[in-house]
Design a protein around this motif. Structure first.
Motif, PDB file in Angstrom:
ATOM      1  N   SER A 281       0.811  -1.223   0.000  1.00  0.00           N
ATOM      2  CA  SER A 281       0.000   0.000   0.000  1.00  0.00           C
ATOM      3  C   SER A 281       0.837   1.263   0.000  1.00  0.00           C
TER       4      SER A 281
ATOM      5  N   ARG B 272      -6.887   6.845  -0.619  1.00  0.00           N
ATOM      6  CA  ARG B 272      -6.787   5.388  -0.567  1.00  0.00           C
ATOM      7  C   ARG B 272      -5.640   4.952   0.358  1.00  0.00           C
ATOM      8  N   SER B 273      -4.517   5.693   0.288  1.00  0.00           N
ATOM      9  CA  SER B 273      -3.353   5.372   1.157  1.00  0.00           C
ATOM     10  C   SER B 273      -3.730   5.576   2.616  1.00  0.00           C
TER      11      SER B 273
ATOM     12  N   SER C  61      -5.902   2.940   3.959  1.00  0.00           N
ATOM     13  CA  SER C  61      -5.203   1.673   4.211  1.00  0.00           C
ATOM     14  C   SER C  61      -4.442   1.691   5.531  1.00  0.00           C
TER      15      SER C  61
END
Length: 783
Positions: A656, A681-682, A685
């Motif tokens: 990730s 998105r990072s 995660s």
């Protein structure tokens, strides 16, 4: 022998208590002339002050006198014999005082003086009734008793010390005196002694104090007369008028009258011209010594003394030795440590003064160590002696003061205390020298040469030189090679069993510049357990870039919490060795080694080399592990397209971290919406860096409230800047209390700008101006 000592002490005790005052003066005079005067004189003074004139004090006084006699017998046989003579004389006088005196009744005539009812008191006859009036008669004092010739000392059994020859130090079983070194005047003196032995007459040797007069005359006596010759060496002040009568009864014995310090044997009852003539008629030689000053005073003084000395051609002895005498000293020195020392120090000290004053200085110095004497002066002299043993012949006063602190538990001393002790140590003794002598340079000092030789020859009282003093010597001396040569000779034999000696030798060799020799000593000391030596050897090897050799020794030294140098060098050495072995394995195709090598190089800033090894790791089957790493390096090179490919590979491989990398590449190319999507998105995660970067983008897009949520998440996930940026955001909104809370949190994690931001917050609160510019700006996005 102890019974004899006790008997003598009892007699002298009675003498002090009941005898005349001049008897105490005789005792004091004898004590002052003794080599043991520092012991004898104070004890006698104590006896006189307590018991003189006290008729019942004899037994008490004898206890103190007992120790006086024991010291004199042990250290000065001449003075012991003189004390014995004084005791014998008092005993004779005491017997005369108590003996009954026969009374005589003279014939009573009209014209005669008749004595009746009279008494005899020593040399005075006084009668209460004498015909013709009252008269007092003074009897003639008899001559002092001289022993018969059979009781005189025999030459071959005579101790020269009893004749006035100065003692020198002795080591182990050395002879009483060092071998005699012939003087230039010996031929002339031998001729005079043989002539006087044949025809009688006076042989006189003159010279300055400590020029060797008595020893030279003794050598002439011993060389030219038979060993059976009888010698009379009377005490100073002895009545010599009965000497001719004693000599007439000598039979065929050869006799000599020995008068050391002739000036103390002159006078009506001593040696006169008439007595000398009578001794010459009896063919008895008179051998005498006299100082130059005394000779000049008597020879050119009163006619009576001039008449005695005018017919004598004195043999003059110089204090300074001629080249020929020095050459003979050099030839004799190898067989005697005392003469060797005299030869070595001949340029600074007179030879005879060196030999005779040295033992006196040594004795006084030893006794000065006592707490009630001069312990600091003793230590200053010892420091000067030990510095000389290290090769530093003279040193400044400050160096001596620093050296004094290296002995045992020596306490620091003030300048005043040191200067007072130094003055005591340098005070002139025996009219010749002090224990401490001014050096050639102003303000410098050195130990008297004989004391240095005493230490080198191993006499009692000297221990090993403190190891720290060797290092002080290296720091203060101009010629390190002098100290090094001494250290090799002295410490080398000890180094087999003493790690500290090994370490000291290594430090001196290193100071001298012989790194190879220093390494040998350091290695031996370290292997013997010296942590300091291990650190020094490790440092030496480290700077030579022999990291493999340095590491085991640096590890020993680094175990000490205080040795940050060893710890730093160990870390670097380990890193260097890691790179070596990782590169070795990576070159053989090991992917993991290539990855670690790339990380190591990346940390060192060698980005191109790191990229090469990352690519090799990828080729060795570790593509997923290095994809993000390669993308980061390429991003740094601004090769965004290839970087994006590697970040996508990372994401595809389940890493990730690649999402944050993709956000950065899009942001770098101006595609902020795409960048925000990958940052979100990072962040989702769980990546703290992605959360932080997403918060920055939101704030730039005018969504501060939403941004603050992600700053909080970034902080909670361990991001360094999350709390700080949140504090700034709140401060811009003038939410000062909440801003301070988050800036304090940034301060707690050590943010480099938190302190300044808190100061700005304080100023903003005071000003509270709506138009105040925001203090600071958000950090850029992170990798």
């Amino acid at each position: 022998m102890d019974d004899e000592i006790e008997a003598l002490a009892d007699v002298l005790g009675r003498a002090v208590a009941t005898g005349p005052a001049d008897l105490c003066e005789l005792l004091t005079d004898a004590a002052h002339r003794s080599v043991a005067a520092p012991v004898l004189v104070p004890r006698l003074n104590r006896v006189f002050s307590r018991y003189q004139g006290n008729p019942v004090a004899g037994p008490l006084a004898s206890q103190d006198l007992l120790e006086v006699l024991r010291v004199a017998r042990r250290r000065d046989t001449t003075v012991f014999e003189e004390l014995r003579t004084i005791a014998d004389a008092f005993t004779e006088d005491e017997s005369a005082r108590v003996a009954p005196v026969a009374r005589r009744t003279p014939d009573a005539t009209a014209n005669s003086n008749a004595v009746s009812g009279g008494t005899f008191n020593e040399a005075v006859v006084q009668a209460g009734s004498i015909t013709g009036g009252l008269h007092t008669y003074y009897g003639q004092t008899p001559h002092s008793g001289l022993p018969p010739v059979t009781d005189w000392s025999q030459l071959d059994r005579t101790d020269p010390i009893t004749l006035g020859v100065h003692r020198t130090r002795r080591i182990a079983d050395e002879p009483l005196l060092p071998r005699y070194v012939a003087r230039d005047c010996d031929p002339e003196l031998d001729t005079q002694v043989r002539s006087a032995a044949r025809d009688g007459g006076l042989v006189l040797v003159t010279g300055d104090p400590l020029s060797g007069k008595t020893r030279t005359l003794w050598a002439a006596l011993f060389t030219n007369l038979s060993g059976t010759t009888r010698i009379l060496a009377p005490l100073h002040g002895t009545d010599l008028r009965a000497l001719p009568a004693v000599l007439r009864a000598r039979g065929d014995a050869e006799c000599v009258l020995w008068l050391d310090d002739l000036d103390r044997h002159l006078g009506d009852h001593g040696l006169t011209a008439a007595l000398l003539a009578e001794l010459a008629r009896l063919r008895v030689p008179v051998l005498a010594t006299m100082s130059d000053e005394a000779y000049d005073a008597y020879r050119f003084g009163s006619p009576e003394h001039a008449r005695l000395l005018s017919g004598v051609e004195p043999v003059e002895l110089g204090t300074d030795w001629s080249p020929a005498e020095t050459e003979r000293l050099a030839a004799t020195a190898p067989g005697d440590l005392r003469l060797a020392g005299a030869y070595a120090h001949r340029a600074r000290h007179g030879t005879t003064a060196y030999l005779t004053v040295g033992p006196e200085l040594l004795g006084e110095w030893r006794r000065a160590r006592r707490a009630n004497a001069h312990p600091l002066g003793h230590r200053i002299v010892l420091a000067a002696i030990d510095l000389a043993r290290c090769g530093v012949e003279e040193a400044e006063a400050d160096v001596l003061r620093r050296a004094c602190a290296l002995y045992g538990d020596a306490a620091p001393v003030s300048s005043e205390e040191f200067n007072e002790a130094r003055e005591w140590a340098s005070r002139i003794r025996h009219g010749i020298t002090g224990m401490l002598v001014p050096g050639t340079e102003a303000g410098s000092w050195r130990a008297y040469g004989s004391l240095v030789e005493d230490a080198k020859d191993g006499l009692p009282g000297f221990g090993a030189v403190p190891l720290e003093l060797w290092l002080l010597a290296v720091d203060t001396v101009g010629r390190v090679e002098d100290v090094l040569a001494r250290a090799r000779a002295v410490l080398g034999p000890e180094a087999e069993t003493d790690p500290q000696a090994l370490l000291t030798l290594g430090r001196i060799e290193a100071e001298y510049g012989d790194e190879e020799a220093a390494e040998v000593w350091f290695r031996r000391a370290a292997d013997a357990g010296s942590t300091e030596a291990a650190g020094r050897l490790g440092s030496l090897l480290f700077h030579r870039e022999d990291y493999a050799g340095a590491i085991p020794y640096l590890e020993k030294a680094a175990a000490s919490e205080d040795n940050a140098d060893a710890q730093r060098m160990l870390g670097i050495a380990l890193m260097q060795r890691s790179e070596y072995w990782l590169r070795t394995a990576a070159e053989k195709g090991d992917g993991l080694a290539a990855l670690w090598l790339g990380d190591l190089l990346c940390g060192n800033g060698a980005m191109e080399d790191a990229l090469r090894w990352y690519r090799k790791a990828a080729g060795a089957g570790m593509r997923a592990d290095v994809a993000t790493r390669i993308g980061d390096v390429l991003f740094g090179f601004e090769e965004y397209e290839e970087a994006e490919e590697w970040f996508r590979t990372a994401v595809a491989e389940g890493d990730s971290d690649g999402l944050n990398g993709l956000g950065r590449t899009y942001e770098a190319r101006g595609a902020l919406q795409e960048a925000a999507r990958f940052y979100e998105r990072s962040a989702a995660s769980g990546d703290p860096t992605g959360a932080y970067n997403f918060a920055i983008v939101l704030e730039d897009q005018g969504e501060p409230n939403e941004a603050r949520k992600w700053f909080v998440r970034a902080h909670e996930r361990g991001d360094y800047d999350g709390a700080f940026s949140l504090g700034l955001s709140l401060m811009r909104e003038k939410m000062y209390e909440e801003a301070e809370v988050w800036l304090r949190k940034a301060q707690e994690v050590g943010h480099h700008r938190a302190e300044r931001a808190l100061d700005d917050l304080k100023a903003a609160r005071s000003a509270d101006r709506p138009d105040s510019p925001a203090p600071g700006a958000p950090d850029n996005v992170k990798a």
